[in-house]
Motif scaffolding. Structure first.
Motif, PDB file in Angstrom:
ATOM      1  N   LYS A 175       3.975  -4.465   4.253  1.00 18.34           N
ATOM      2  CA  LYS A 175       2.798  -5.425   5.085  1.00 18.34           C
ATOM      3  C   LYS A 175       3.706  -6.675   5.729  1.00 18.34           C
ATOM      4  CE  LYS A 175      -0.218  -5.469   1.847  1.00 18.34           C
ATOM      5  NZ  LYS A 175      -1.587  -5.595   1.228  1.00 18.34           N
ATOM      6  N   ASP A 178       6.089  -5.290   8.418  1.00 18.93           N
ATOM      7  CA  ASP A 178       5.185  -5.231   9.434  1.00 18.93           C
ATOM      8  C   ASP A 178       5.067  -6.589  10.388  1.00 18.93           C
ATOM      9  OD1 ASP A 178       3.747  -4.036  11.503  1.00 18.93           O
ATOM     10  OD2 ASP A 178       1.842  -4.296  10.262  1.00 18.93           O
ATOM     11  N   LYS A 179       4.872  -7.514   9.764  1.00 22.07           N
ATOM     12  CA  LYS A 179       4.550  -9.034  10.186  1.00 22.07           C
ATOM     13  C   LYS A 179       5.792  -9.439  11.032  1.00 22.07           C
ATOM     14  CE  LYS A 179       0.705 -11.152   8.189  1.00 22.07           C
ATOM     15  NZ  LYS A 179       0.080 -10.206   7.190  1.00 22.07           N
ATOM     16  N   ASN A 181       8.298  -7.881  11.951  1.00 21.29           N
ATOM     17  CA  ASN A 181       8.908  -6.378  12.800  1.00 21.29           C
ATOM     18  C   ASN A 181      10.375  -6.205  12.530  1.00 21.29           C
ATOM     19  OD1 ASN A 181       8.414  -4.999  14.969  1.00 21.29           O
ATOM     20  ND2 ASN A 181       9.733  -6.306  16.373  1.00 21.29           N
ATOM     21  N   LYS A 183      11.984  -3.019  10.511  1.00 16.00           N
ATOM     22  CA  LYS A 183      11.847  -1.416  10.172  1.00 16.00           C
ATOM     23  C   LYS A 183      12.296  -0.889   8.794  1.00 16.00           C
ATOM     24  CE  LYS A 183      10.286  -1.364  14.470  1.00 16.00           C
ATOM     25  NZ  LYS A 183       8.959  -1.375  14.815  1.00 16.00           N
ATOM     26  N   SER A 212       1.296   3.188   0.629  1.00 17.16           N
ATOM     27  CA  SER A 212       0.371   3.159   1.506  1.00 17.16           C
ATOM     28  C   SER A 212      -0.670   4.244   1.460  1.00 17.16           C
ATOM     29  CB  SER A 212       0.949   3.633   2.725  1.00 17.16           C
ATOM     30  OG  SER A 212       1.556   4.886   2.915  1.00 17.16           O
ATOM     31  N   LYS A 251      -0.270   3.511  10.285  1.00 16.64           N
ATOM     32  CA  LYS A 251       0.365   1.853  10.901  1.00 16.64           C
ATOM     33  C   LYS A 251       1.884   1.961  10.607  1.00 16.64           C
ATOM     34  CE  LYS A 251      -0.783  -2.897  11.074  1.00 16.64           C
ATOM     35  NZ  LYS A 251      -1.217  -3.947  10.421  1.00 16.64           N
ATOM     36  N   PHE A 252       2.225   2.239   9.577  1.00 15.47           N
ATOM     37  CA  PHE A 252       3.587   2.146   9.094  1.00 15.47           C
ATOM     38  C   PHE A 252       4.448   3.304   9.942  1.00 15.47           C
ATOM     39  CE2 PHE A 252       2.494   0.273   4.911  1.00 15.47           C
ATOM     40  CZ  PHE A 252       2.473  -1.049   5.295  1.00 15.47           C
ATOM     41  N   LYS A 255       4.865   2.268  13.656  1.00 16.41           N
ATOM     42  CA  LYS A 255       6.016   1.466  13.839  1.00 16.41           C
ATOM     43  C   LYS A 255       7.535   1.788  13.007  1.00 16.41           C
ATOM     44  CE  LYS A 255       3.436  -2.606  14.483  1.00 16.41           C
ATOM     45  NZ  LYS A 255       3.222  -4.230  14.245  1.00 16.41           N
ATOM     46  N   ILE A 257       8.323   1.931  10.179  1.00 11.59           N
ATOM     47  CA  ILE A 257       8.907   1.352   8.882  1.00 11.59           C
ATOM     48  C   ILE A 257       9.075   2.300   7.751  1.00 11.59           C
ATOM     49  CG2 ILE A 257       8.058  -0.437   7.099  1.00 11.59           C
ATOM     50  CD1 ILE A 257       6.374  -1.732   9.303  1.00 11.59           C
TER      51      ILE A 257
END
Ligand SMILES: [Zn+2]
Length: 397
Positions: A175, A178-179, A181, A183, A212, A251-252, A255, A257
């Motif tokens: 998390k 993600d905040k 940015n 990866k 997750s 979400k991951f 992006k 991640i």
């Protein structure tokens, strides 16, 4: 049925000192107290030893080093942004990983720490020594009231006061990535190498199921209770629990991640990491000469709760801190199986008394309550009462 669904017959691995009562690493947030899978054995050899023999000892580490270079080349930042997140405490493994990535691979790591509420003096000094090597760090300290309550519940329900720490720490990192940015997240050792099915060890990636979920309709557990129960019966609200929640997988994925293990790329050994870290930092080992419950002096030093994590494991599974260390040291060629048996019989299950008063105070329980929970947690097929002492029914010989 046995307690925790453990295999009824205790078997010790022929190569190391691990027994088949060892839990594997299924995602902690899915665990209720009765849902524990155990390490697999084939012909009296554990899958961790099988992994060493059939996979790890045959790996070409030069090729793996090239893979690490390629991975870093793919993620390396060109605009000064952080390009890798390294979660850790400032123990030898996180110092090793972050130092290696920054100074050998020329990456720009951000480090992140889920702070123990009860830092040991040496843990705090090692944490500071780590950052002085030149790292930015986010020190996340969970809400004292919430985390101590969850630790108490986890002790009562799972007989493991350390569980909310494990869950919180593992779920926070993606998390935060993600905040910011970022990866790429880099952990040290793939735990699957020491406690899971051999098939879990082939990928450099952590399975996303460990950090997750596909959707929040899935029932989540923390401290052995589901979230609904925690909110309705334990005076915790959504905000209190949010930080412990796994992120959404979609979400991951969107992006890109990913979470990798350094142990896929480097021939991972706790001893080698310790020597590396001694060379490059002011990391200190345990000033008492060894940690309670084991013979080693450089593993798990930062949190006063660490000893309880291993002691409760010994109570539930007959598998303690010395066994943990000795299995690794046998496979890495540092000690023989006979030496390991001697060390296990000498130190495994030694009670961590150094911080006991702090633990009782933190969990807000009396000494009598503590021992009642501990003694009720001992499975019949592992323990027998001998006078006023508990003894293992199957001691490794
Ligand atoms: Zn083994």
């Amino acid at each position: 049925m046995t307690k925790y669904n453990l295999p009824k017959k205790v078997i010790f691995c022929k190569k190391c000192v691990q027994s088949n009562q060892r839990p594997n690493t299924s995602p902690e947030f899915e665990k209720s107290s009765s849902n524990i899978g155990t390490l697999q054995f084939d012909n009296d050899v554990c899958h961790a030893c099988k992994y060493y023999e059939e996979v790890k000892n045959k790996i070409n580490w030069k090729d793996r080093y090239k893979e690490l270079e390629e991975l870093c080349n793919k993620f390396r930042s060109k605009d000064g942004n952080y390009d890798v997140l390294v979660p850790g405490s400032g123990g030898k493994d996180s110092i090793f990983v972050s130092h290696y990535l920054k100074f050998k691979m020329k990456m720009n790591p951000l480090t992140i720490t889920w702070a123990p509420h009860m830092y040991t003096d040496i843990g705090w000094r090692n944490f500071q020594s780590w950052l002085r090597l030149g790292f930015d760090n986010i020190l996340f300290t969970p809400n004292y009231k919430v985390h101590s309550k969850l630790s108490k519940l986890a002790f009562k329900k799972l007989v493991n006061p350390f569980q909310p720490f494990i869950v919180g720490q593992k779920n926070l990192a993606p998390k935060i990535a993600d905040k910011y940015n970022i990866k790429l997240i880099m952990y040290g050792e793939n735990n699957a190498e020491v406690h899971n099915n051999i098939n879990d060890t082939h990928s450099p990636l952590m399975d996303p199921k460990h950090y997750s979920v596909e959707d929040y309709n899935k029932e989540l557990f923390l401290s052995g209770l589901n979230f609904k129960d925690l909110k309705e019966n334990h005076n915790l609200n959504e905000n209190d629990l949010d930080v412990y929640k796994p992120g959404l997988r979609e979400k991951f994925e969107k992006k890109n991640i990913v979470v990798h293990f350094m142990s896929h790329y480097i021939n991972w050994s706790p001893h080698d990491n310790y020597y590396y870290v001694k060379k490059h930092s002011k990391f200190e080992s345990n000033p008492d000469g060894r940690s309670e419950g084991t013979y080693t002096k450089f593993v798990g030093l930062d949190d006063k709760m660490d000893g309880q994590n291993f002691f409760t494991m010994h109570v539930k599974f007959g598998h303690g801190r010395a066994t943990n260390d000795a299995c690794r040291d046998i496979r890495d060629g540092y000690i023989s199986r006979d030496e390991a048996i001697h060390l296990v019989n000498k130190y495994d299950g030694e009670f961590p008394k150094k911080y006991f008063k702090d633990i009782l105070d933190y969990l807000d329980i009396t000494e009598n309550e503590y021992w009642e929970i501990i003694d009720n947690a001992r499975p019949d097929h592992i323990w027998k009462r001998d006078g006023n002492k508990w003894k293992l029914k199957n001691q490794i010989k």
